[in-house]
Design an enzyme around this catalytic site. Structure first.
Site, short mmCIF file in Angstrom:
data_model
loop_
_atom_site.label_atom_id
_atom_site.label_comp_id
_atom_site.label_asym_id
_atom_site.label_seq_id
_atom_site.Cartn_x
_atom_site.Cartn_y
_atom_site.Cartn_z
N CYS A 20 0.78 -1.06 0.38
CA CYS A 20 0.31 -0.03 -0.03
C CYS A 20 0.57 1.13 0.17
O CYS A 20 0.83 1.75 -1.51
CB CYS A 20 -1.37 0.34 0.66
SG CYS A 20 -2.16 -1.03 1.26
N ASP A 39 -4.29 0.62 -5.98
CA ASP A 39 -3.00 0.69 -5.52
C ASP A 39 -2.32 -0.47 -5.66
O ASP A 39 -1.00 -0.56 -5.98
CB ASP A 39 -2.93 1.60 -4.22
CG ASP A 39 -3.13 0.38 -2.91
OD1 ASP A 39 -3.90 -0.52 -3.52
OD2 ASP A 39 -3.70 0.92 -1.80
#
Length: 508
Positions: free
Chosen positions: A97, A333
């Site tokens: 992330c 992401d």
């Protein structure tokens, strides 16, 4: 036969893309040319944008761990694909992330942002801030160019986890006019939302579901910006469908019969050719497969509120008469695996399940229903957003603007490879991305993805090579059979990527 290991096949196609130095918006984050020849960070509006008079708005929806197999359950995303462009070969530079989001914000690979993980000393919000990355985001560039900017939802791992001088809980990074962010929103309930420096607690009431809260705030931001006559860039950054993949209340019992896709790689029968970290994983048992199916159902349920968010924002833009001059960008992401290669749920590998994620763009001048096969990476998001806003991207970023592809403008050359880097293994128990048992926790690796190949170079000496033309599910590791000349090319390409910055990255 389904699942059979492929035979070696060697292509004569060259590995590396030769990207010529074009004057037309080759990548980076916004940077103008100044009169004294110095390279500053102040963005300027391009001549073409000034000629148009009205600058476009940009709505960027960035999701968390959303894999391609969820898109079929999102009708508003499917509609976005029908009226815009889908990038079929979009890859992230890191499947974690914080590194991925740092790259998105700046247009730089993790080795250049310094954000290689979710936590200090190798990553996280504190490292992103300490390395000076916050001055290089697309938000700063657009703000200087007169845009009204907003971020709602998730920022970076480590944000709002502890108090520092002046309290990091109410810190608002530069470049954001509107800030509605929490650092602890994975459950979508029981969080403190930082609204422009004021904390508001949200509990367990149905109305507190984070995606519902920020959807309402996003619609309000669109309305206020349109009424003010100011161009805006709104980033809606969700925690969904990241585990625990908490759905909105109205979605909690939907999709009861859905199960994880049974691709040829699902519960792979033979992994004797896989790298050492994976080779000893046992086949999934019925109870594990049932958990994989349950996780997939929860993920499908969790993305429904994201899909409604997109619909609500489109309706708000259209109601203000701004639909024709607003770009919508849908993105993730990183990807996610569920059952492939005997892995339960996770995302830290170099396999396509994790590195290849959705990117869909619709808006002014973007052809409807088009699929773009040329390679794109998350290093390209920052320069793309800036050039769509009429800014000249900066030389310092590693990516390049996708604007020419979106509008059918000719480019003299384009990349044919994607670079992936990952720092591992991860053993931090306070990390929300800590892999579960058999979820996949590889050591540090560097990888190159081409149109027909995946090459992975592990720090411990293991190697993987897949012929994707014959083996798209990455079942047969052919590294030992690969010609020595090919191996040398791949090793050289990885070495060049590992040390590249700016134009050197774009020219690979």
């Amino acid at each position: 036969m389904l699942g059979a290991k492929p035979r070696p096949r060697w292509s004569a196609a060259p590995l590396s893309a030769v990207l010529l130095a074009c004057a037309l918006a080759l990548a980076g984050c916004a940077q103008p040319a100044s009169g004294d020849g110095k390279k500053g960070r102040d963005a300027v509006v391009s001549a073409s944008a000034q000629a148009k008079g009205k600058r476009p708005n940009i709505v960027y929806i960035l999701t968390d761990d959303l894999s391609w197999d969820l898109v079929d359950y999102m009708p508003n995303v499917k509609a976005l694909q029908r009226r815009g462009m889908t990038f079929s070969n979009y890859f992230v530079a890191d499947t974690l992330c914080c590194p991925s989001r740092a790259t998105i914000l700046t247009g730089k690979y993790p080795h250049n942002t310094g954000v290689r993980s979710n936590d200090p000393p190798t990553g996280g919000f504190d490292i992103f801030n300490a390395r000076g990355n916050e001055k290089d985001t697309f938000a700063v560039a657009l703000t200087k160019a007169g845009y009204r900017t907003a971020l709602m939802g998730k920022y970076l791992n480590g944000y709002e986890t502890k108090k520092r001088q002046g309290s990091s809980r109410v810190y608002v990074p530069p470049g954001w006019a509107e800030w509605q962010v929490t650092g602890l929103g994975y459950a979508n309930y029981n969080y403190n939302l930082n609204g422009n420096g004021t904390l508001t607690h949200h509990g367990r009431s149905p109305k507190d579901h984070l995606n519902s809260v920020i959807t309402a705030k996003g619609v309000d931001f669109v309305n206020r910006s349109a009424d003010a006559g100011q161009p805006f860039m709104l980033e809606m950054s969700t925690f969904s469908p990241h585990a625990p993949a908490t759905p909105a209340p109205e979605d909690a019992h939907k999709f009861g019969r859905v199960r994880a896709p049974r691709t040829p790689g699902f519960n792979e029968p033979d992994i004797s050719d896989k790298p050492g970290w994976l080779r000893k994983y046992p086949r999934l048992r019925p109870r594990q497969i049932a958990k994989v199916d349950q996780a997939f159902r929860e993920r499908v349920r969790a993305v429904q509120s994201i899909d409604r968010m997109i619909g609500a924002l489109q309706a708000a833009v259209n109601a203000k008469g701004r639909g024709a001059d607003t770009y919508f960008v849908f993105n993730s992401d990183n990807g996610y695996h569920l059952g492939q290669h005997r892995l339960v749920e996770g995302k830290l590998t170099a396999y396509d399940t994790d590195i290849r994620v959705p990117l869909v763009v619709a808006g002014p001048g973007v052809p409807a229903g088009k699929t773009e096969p040329r390679f794109a990476q998350n290093t390209d998001i920052c320069p793309t957003i800036e050039e769509l806003a009429g800014l000249k991207p900066a030389d310092s970023a590693d990516g390049r603007s996708l604007e020419p592809l979106l509008h059918g403008r000719p480019v003299s050359s384009w990349r044919t490879t994607a670079f992936i880097e990952h720092l591992g293994p991860n053993y931090r128990h306070d990390d929300p991305d800590l892999p579960t048992k058999y979820g996949g926790n590889p050591p540090t690796y560097y990888a190159v993805r081409t149109a027909n190949e995946l090459y992975v170079e592990y720090e411990n000496g293991d190697r993987e090579y897949y012929d994707l033309a014959r083996d798209p599910w990455e079942l047969g590791n052919l590294w030992r059979q690969a010609p020595e000349a090919r191996k040398a090319e791949l090793k050289s390409l990885v070495a060049s990527y590992r040390n590249c910055a700016g134009a050197d990255c774009r020219n690979l």
